[in-house]
Write a protein that holds these residues in place. Structure first.
Motif, PDB file in Angstrom:
ATOM      1  N   ARG A 162       0.822  -1.404  -0.001  1.00  0.00           N
ATOM      2  CA  ARG A 162      -0.013  -0.005   0.172  1.00  0.00           C
ATOM      3  C   ARG A 162       0.839   1.401  -0.077  1.00  0.00           C
ATOM      4  O   ARG A 162       0.385   2.123  -0.229  1.00  0.00           O
ATOM      5  CB  ARG A 162      -0.978   0.092   1.198  1.00  0.00           C
TER       6      ARG A 162
ATOM      7  N   SER B 286       5.652   2.504  -4.216  1.00  0.00           N
ATOM      8  CA  SER B 286       4.685   2.187  -5.580  1.00  0.00           C
ATOM      9  C   SER B 286       5.645   1.861  -6.765  1.00  0.00           C
ATOM     10  O   SER B 286       5.204   1.150  -7.540  1.00  0.00           O
ATOM     11  CB  SER B 286       3.820   3.184  -5.857  1.00  0.00           C
TER      12      SER B 286
ATOM     13  N   ARG C  96      -3.107  -3.209  -3.941  1.00  0.00           N
ATOM     14  CA  ARG C  96      -3.391  -2.634  -2.595  1.00  0.00           C
ATOM     15  C   ARG C  96      -4.219  -3.748  -1.700  1.00  0.00           C
ATOM     16  O   ARG C  96      -4.031  -3.961  -0.492  1.00  0.00           O
ATOM     17  CB  ARG C  96      -4.249  -1.684  -2.544  1.00  0.00           C
TER      18      ARG C  96
END
Length: 127
Positions: free
Chosen positions: A78, A83, A91
């Motif tokens: 998350r 990322s 997620r």
């Protein structure tokens, strides 16, 4: 094996191992997790603010500020800071999915390795 399963089943809230038991409800001699990053995902223990705060090792949080839990899965699935390291893990990916799928496991290991090597980039000290 039967006694081991009874002991495993009888664990109550607050007892060690509940996170892992929820992932693996059946005791097994064939399941062996030896990679340190895999162990962190299987136990939710490791180099993450949640664990460090729980044991009064370090008062820190994730720099992203998005998740007050700051647990292992936060970083793996998350955290927006990480990322750029995610290609397959989404997620809503669960710890069990990560551990059971080799391509997700490889990606998770890469992410946790980055966190370990770059704590000062990912963690912020709380005052």
């Amino acid at each position: 094996m039967a006694q081991w399963q009874r002991d495993w089943d009888s664990r109550e809230e607050g007892v060690k191992g509940l996170f892992t038991r929820n992932l693996f409800p059946k005791a097994s001699r064939t399941r062996c997790i030896s990679n340190p990053y895999d162990i962190q995902v299987a136990t939710n223990h490791g180099l993450c603010p949640q664990y460090l705060r729980k044991f009064n090792l370090l008062d820190c949080s994730c720099r992203c500020g998005e998740d007050s839990e700051d647990d292992v899965l936060h970083f793996v699935a998350r955290c927006p800071i990480l990322s750029h390291l995610r290609q397959f893990i989404k997620r809503d990916t669960t710890s069990l999915q990560i551990l059971m799928q080799p391509h997700l496991r490889r990606e998770m290991r890469k992410i946790l390795h980055f966190v370990h090597k770059n704590e000062s980039v990912v963690f912020q000290m709380n005052t």
